[in-house]
Design a protein around this motif. Structure first.
Motif, mmCIF file in Angstrom:
data_model
loop_
_atom_site.group_PDB
_atom_site.id
_atom_site.type_symbol
_atom_site.label_atom_id
_atom_site.label_comp_id
_atom_site.label_asym_id
_atom_site.label_seq_id
_atom_site.Cartn_x
_atom_site.Cartn_y
_atom_site.Cartn_z
ATOM 1 N N LEU A 101 0.785 -1.289 0.006
ATOM 2 C CA LEU A 101 0.082 -0.076 0.011
ATOM 3 C C LEU A 101 1.077 1.385 0.010
ATOM 4 N N VAL A 102 2.002 1.549 1.000
ATOM 5 C CA VAL A 102 2.678 2.495 0.908
ATOM 6 C C VAL A 102 3.588 2.521 -0.322
ATOM 7 N N LEU A 103 4.024 1.395 -1.029
ATOM 8 C CA LEU A 103 4.654 1.573 -2.268
ATOM 9 C C LEU A 103 3.719 2.224 -3.384
ATOM 10 N N ALA A 104 2.262 1.761 -3.291
ATOM 11 C CA ALA A 104 1.513 2.181 -4.413
ATOM 12 C C ALA A 104 1.472 3.961 -4.219
ATOM 13 N N CYS A 105 1.191 4.409 -2.670
ATOM 14 C CA CYS A 105 0.998 5.685 -2.455
ATOM 15 C C CYS A 105 2.429 6.334 -2.748
ATOM 16 N N ALA A 106 3.615 5.785 -2.837
ATOM 17 C CA ALA A 106 4.604 6.477 -3.024
ATOM 18 C C ALA A 106 4.924 6.682 -4.490
ATOM 19 N N LYS A 107 4.102 5.799 -5.573
ATOM 20 C CA LYS A 107 4.277 5.985 -6.809
ATOM 21 C C LYS A 107 3.123 7.195 -7.186
ATOM 22 N N GLY A 108 2.118 7.171 -6.326
ATOM 23 C CA GLY A 108 1.298 8.223 -6.539
ATOM 24 C C GLY A 108 1.696 9.633 -6.336
ATOM 25 N N LEU A 109 2.910 9.422 -5.162
ATOM 26 C CA LEU A 109 3.224 10.908 -4.602
ATOM 27 C C LEU A 109 4.450 11.234 -5.390
ATOM 28 N N ARG A 110 4.919 10.120 -6.227
ATOM 29 C CA ARG A 110 6.499 10.328 -6.785
ATOM 30 C C ARG A 110 7.420 10.401 -5.781
ATOM 31 N N SER A 111 7.291 9.678 -4.776
ATOM 32 C CA SER A 111 8.437 9.876 -3.790
ATOM 33 C C SER A 111 9.133 8.485 -3.642
ATOM 34 N N THR A 112 10.671 8.582 -3.940
ATOM 35 C CA THR A 112 11.678 7.545 -3.754
ATOM 36 C C THR A 112 11.672 7.373 -2.160
ATOM 37 N N LEU A 113 11.407 8.220 -1.482
ATOM 38 C CA LEU A 113 11.673 8.145 0.182
ATOM 39 C C LEU A 113 10.751 7.191 0.748
ATOM 40 N N ILE A 114 9.556 7.587 0.191
ATOM 41 C CA ILE A 114 8.268 6.882 0.573
ATOM 42 C C ILE A 114 8.324 5.257 0.149
ATOM 43 N N ALA A 115 8.801 5.354 -0.910
ATOM 44 C CA ALA A 115 8.724 4.040 -1.701
ATOM 45 C C ALA A 115 10.016 3.091 -0.940
ATOM 46 N N ILE A 116 11.015 3.534 -0.301
ATOM 47 C CA ILE A 116 11.944 2.861 0.533
ATOM 48 C C ILE A 116 11.342 2.459 1.781
ATOM 49 N N PHE A 117 10.383 3.511 2.402
ATOM 50 C CA PHE A 117 9.845 3.085 3.505
ATOM 51 C C PHE A 117 8.871 1.817 3.189
ATOM 52 N N GLY A 118 8.129 1.939 2.112
ATOM 53 C CA GLY A 118 7.324 0.544 1.791
ATOM 54 C C GLY A 118 8.036 -0.545 1.606
ATOM 55 N N ALA A 119 9.269 -0.550 0.915
ATOM 56 C CA ALA A 119 9.964 -1.630 0.683
ATOM 57 C C ALA A 119 10.553 -2.148 1.999
ATOM 58 N N GLY A 120 10.869 -1.412 2.855
ATOM 59 C CA GLY A 120 11.479 -1.558 4.185
ATOM 60 C C GLY A 120 10.346 -2.314 5.122
ATOM 61 N N LEU A 121 9.265 -2.012 4.720
ATOM 62 C CA LEU A 121 8.059 -2.587 5.550
ATOM 63 C C LEU A 121 7.800 -4.275 4.962
ATOM 64 N N ILE A 122 8.020 -4.221 3.757
ATOM 65 C CA ILE A 122 7.891 -5.684 2.938
ATOM 66 C C ILE A 122 9.156 -6.364 3.543
ATOM 67 N N ALA A 123 10.298 -5.909 3.370
ATOM 68 C CA ALA A 123 11.444 -6.576 3.736
ATOM 69 C C ALA A 123 11.203 -7.156 5.214
ATOM 70 N N ALA A 124 10.678 -6.133 6.136
ATOM 71 C CA ALA A 124 10.752 -6.552 7.449
ATOM 72 C C ALA A 124 9.769 -7.563 7.817
ATOM 73 N N GLY A 125 8.739 -7.700 6.958
ATOM 74 C CA GLY A 125 7.831 -9.000 6.854
ATOM 75 C C GLY A 125 8.343 -10.200 6.611
ATOM 76 N N VAL A 126 9.282 -10.159 5.557
ATOM 77 C CA VAL A 126 9.951 -11.383 4.929
ATOM 78 C C VAL A 126 10.930 -11.854 5.956
ATOM 79 N N PHE A 127 11.659 -10.849 6.264
ATOM 80 C CA PHE A 127 12.763 -11.420 7.382
ATOM 81 C C PHE A 127 12.270 -10.777 9.065
ATOM 82 N N THR A 128 11.969 -12.004 9.647
ATOM 83 C CA THR A 128 10.824 -12.040 10.922
ATOM 84 C C THR A 128 12.196 -11.678 11.788
ATOM 85 N N ALA A 129 11.545 -10.640 12.903
ATOM 86 C CA ALA A 129 12.284 -10.528 14.078
ATOM 87 C C ALA A 129 12.858 -11.599 14.988
#
Length: 189
Positions: free
Chosen positions: A73-101
């Motif tokens: 959802l954040v990646l989609a929003c980042a595309k709409g906002l044209r924001s690389t920083l928000i895209a990195i935030f979205g990718a970080g969330l996905i990776a945080a899910g893939v690699f569990t604590a």
């Protein structure tokens, strides 16, 4: 109706409305899912446990999915906002899910280390996205979020630190939602 060529560079197209709506939905999805788990998971303490710990155990897949869906959802929003920083935030969330604590107090595993790194990169990108904005609200959100992240990253299980981070996460997703709403208002119908 304006064409893409006539549209100001930073102004979203009408086709971006759905992408921005994803950013509005990200916070309620993430926080609603996390809080529902936190309040129903035996032994989970909102005042002492980080949300990442919900990804552990038999029902951990729910939080893993929460991280991934929210990240998308954040990646989609980042595309709409044209924001690389928000895209990195979205990718970080996905990776945080893939690699569990790792469980609290356990030695750090490779996937736990990648969880921390992915979340850290995403959180720093989010903070930067806030700080580059001109509004005081945006900058305050970035500073509060960075301070709260620093508190939990220190490993503190102090209730003030942990609850402070939960509040900062809510504030961060609130900022993202407000930013997306403002962007939708600039769309030329």
């Amino acid at each position: 109706m304006t064409t893409v060529e006539q549209r100001p560079k930073n102004r979203p197209r009408s086709t971006d409305k759905a992408l921005l709506t994803a950013g509005i939905a990200a916070g309620p999805v993430y926080l609603g899912t996390a809080l529902a788990q936190a309040l129903t998971r035996p032994g989970f303490d909102l005042a002492r446990n980080d949300v990442s710990l919900l990804a552990i155990g038999p029902h951990g897949w729910i939080q893993v999915a929460n991280f991934v869906v929210t990240g998308l959802l954040v990646l989609a929003c980042a595309k709409g906002l044209r924001s690389t920083l928000i895209a990195i935030f979205g990718a970080g969330l996905i990776a945080a899910g893939v690699f569990t604590a790792d469980p609290a107090g356990a030695a750090i595993s490779w996937h736990g280390a990648l969880h921390i790194v992915a979340a850290g990169i995403g959180f720093l990108a989010f903070t930067a996205a806030c700080l580059v904005q001109k509004s005081g609200y945006s900058r305050a959100t970035g500073i509060v979020f960075l301070a709260a992240f620093g508190g939990v990253a220190s490993g503190s299980a102090n209730p003030v630190v942990v609850i402070g981070f939960w509040v900062a996460v809510a504030l961060a997703f609130g900022w993202l939602g407000v930013t997306a709403v403002r962007a939708t208002r600039t769309i030329n119908h």
